[in-house]
Design an enzyme around this catalytic site. Structure first.
Site, PDB file in Angstrom:
ATOM      1  N   HIS A  32      24.664  17.208   3.495  1.00 23.44           N
ATOM      2  CA  HIS A  32      23.342  17.584   4.008  1.00 23.44           C
ATOM      3  C   HIS A  32      23.091  17.059   5.422  1.00 23.44           C
ATOM      4  O   HIS A  32      22.111  17.439   6.066  1.00 23.44           O
ATOM      5  CB  HIS A  32      22.253  17.074   3.064  1.00 23.44           C
TER       6      HIS A  32
ATOM      7  N   ASP B  73      22.676  22.738   6.194  1.00 23.33           N
ATOM      8  CA  ASP B  73      21.350  22.930   5.602  1.00 23.33           C
ATOM      9  C   ASP B  73      21.455  23.743   4.322  1.00 23.33           C
ATOM     10  O   ASP B  73      22.398  24.514   4.125  1.00 23.33           O
ATOM     11  CB  ASP B  73      20.425  23.639   6.586  1.00 23.33           C
TER      12      ASP B  73
END
Length: 433
Positions: free
Chosen positions: A405, A409
């Site tokens: 992350h 995204d």
């Protein structure tokens, strides 16, 4: 009498230390010149250390699992007459040459923990007479002898395992890893050793198992994972796969994996953030143009990740052939070190074991890992082409993707999987070019 100090040689490529994964000698043993001393594992490979001299072992560096520095004492040997105090430089050069041609680090993992072979006893100078033996009672023919070290035999006896039931390694010798595989494969069937109760066992985490533990811990500690799962209709893909297999001739049999890899490589150009490696210390993400696809593979020694180089340039038949070749090389311990490094994206599949959904751990420093799950048949509403709907039996598969992350995204991961889904559900596009 003299003493010979064998120091761990410099094996190059920036290696500063190595782990002891197996001893072949113990203090008090006699070792012959070129006899095996120990197996040492680096980040590159496992290499066998051999004695430059003959003599009696008077000290060893540590226990299995200990890590020692290059240049430190590995073994001290007492020799007859005068002997050089240190290993000659040529011995280190021989080790460097051998490690460059060695198989990868899992090759000797199966030998970890084996007891040292006992030195052969010298034959008596003269024949010794003995009384004639008493006639032995008739017995059934003995089963074929199973090759195994004393340590493996002792462990099998403690576990109540008949070595004749254990599939040996390719060289025909049963090793600890073969016992581990036997226990693993039979545990679900209620396996119990003789006596009805299995004793507790302490297993030291060394070698490849330690590398896996360290890599997985580092991945979970440093990477903020998130996982996205989508259901995909693979009915048309499975139908096409069956048709291709029916007319494949001498080509390898297609599984789901080469078709999935082909779809991944066709989808990735629009999502370069997924085919990437993240150097978090330098703060640099390298987005790769070529797809070097890692293929998580279960081996007797543990999980390994052989790499399909330039997967984007291979058709489905070439992918199928390379998948089989690399998997066999990893399991047999013959894969080269360059075939086990440099992946830019990894696929992990449990095959027939499947699962409803998985949350795979990223193969650091990559930023994503893809996991297909089990195919199931379920009723599903489908359009009939005339504005109506009907219920049909369809083949459905959940596809998981875990991402880093910090650099990927959720929108990117979901968009990639949806694009991949469209290609899988319209499989003719896989053969369009």
């Amino acid at each position: 009498m003299g003493t010979y100090t064998f120091r761990l040689p410099d094996i190059g490529e920036g290696i500063a230390e190595a782990e002891i994964v197996a001893w072949h000698v113990a203090v008090g043993d006699t070792v012959e010149e070129d006899g095996r001393l120990a197996d040492m594992m680096t980040d590159k490979a496992t290499v066998e250390m051999e004695s430059p001299v003959s003599g009696k072992v008077v000290s060893v560096a540590g226990e299995v699992g200990d890590v020692i520095a290059i240049g430190s004492t590995l073994v001290v040997i007492e020799t007859e007459g005068d002997a050089a105090a240190e290993a000659p430089a040529t011995r280190a050069e021989e080790v460097v040459e051998r490690i460059e041609n060695e198989t990868p680090q899992a090759v000797n993992e199966e030998r970890a923990g084996e007891a040292a072979p006992e030195p052969a006893a010298p034959p008596p100078a003269e024949p010794v007479s003995s009384p004639a033996p008493k006639p032995a009672p008739a017995v059934a023919p003995a089963p074929a002898k199973v090759l195994a070290s004393p340590a493996v035999r002792a462990r099998a006896a403690d576990l109540g395992i008949d070595l004749g039931q254990v599939a040996p390694s390719e060289e025909g010798r049963v090793r600890h890893a073969d016992l581990d595989a036997f226990l693993s494969y039979n545990s679900s069937g209620g396996y119990r050793p003789a006596g009805g109760k299995r004793a507790d066992e302490q297993v030291k985490v060394i070698g490849l198992r330690r590398r896996i533990a360290e890599n997985m811990a580092a991945a979970k500690r440093n990477i903020p994972h998130f996982t996205y799962v989508e259901e995909i209709d693979v009915t048309a893909l499975e139908d096409m796969r069956a048709q291709l297999n029916a007319g494949r001739g001498d080509k390898p049999k297609l599984t789901m994996l080469p078709l999935l890899i082909a779809a991944i490589t066709k989808t990735l150009p629009a999502f370069p953030m997924l085919n990437a490696r993240y150097d978090d210390e330098a703060g640099v993400v390298t987005r790769h143009g070529d797809v070097h696809l890692g293929m998580a593979t279960q081996t007797p020694g543990g999980l390994m990740v052989p790499v399909i180089r330039d997967a984007q340039d291979r058709n489905i038949w070439q992918l199928a052939r390379e998948i089989v070749r690399l998997a066999e090389a990893a399991r047999s311990g013959t894969a080269k070190s360059e075939e086990l490094s440099g992946s830019t994206l990894t696929v992990t599949s449990l095959g027939p074991l499947g699962g409803v959904a998985t949350t795979p751990v990223i193969n650091r420093p990559e930023v994503a890992i893809i996991g297909p799950n089990r195919i199931v048949e379920r009723p599903m509403f489908v359009t009939d082409g005339m504005g109506g709907e009907r219920i049909e039996k369809r083949k459905l598969m959940n596809l998981s993707i875990s991402c880093d992350h910090r650099v990927v995204d959720g929108w990117d991961a979901a968009s990639f999987v949806q694009a991949l889904r469209k290609l899988i559900e319209t499989p003719v596009l896989l053969l369009a070019d």
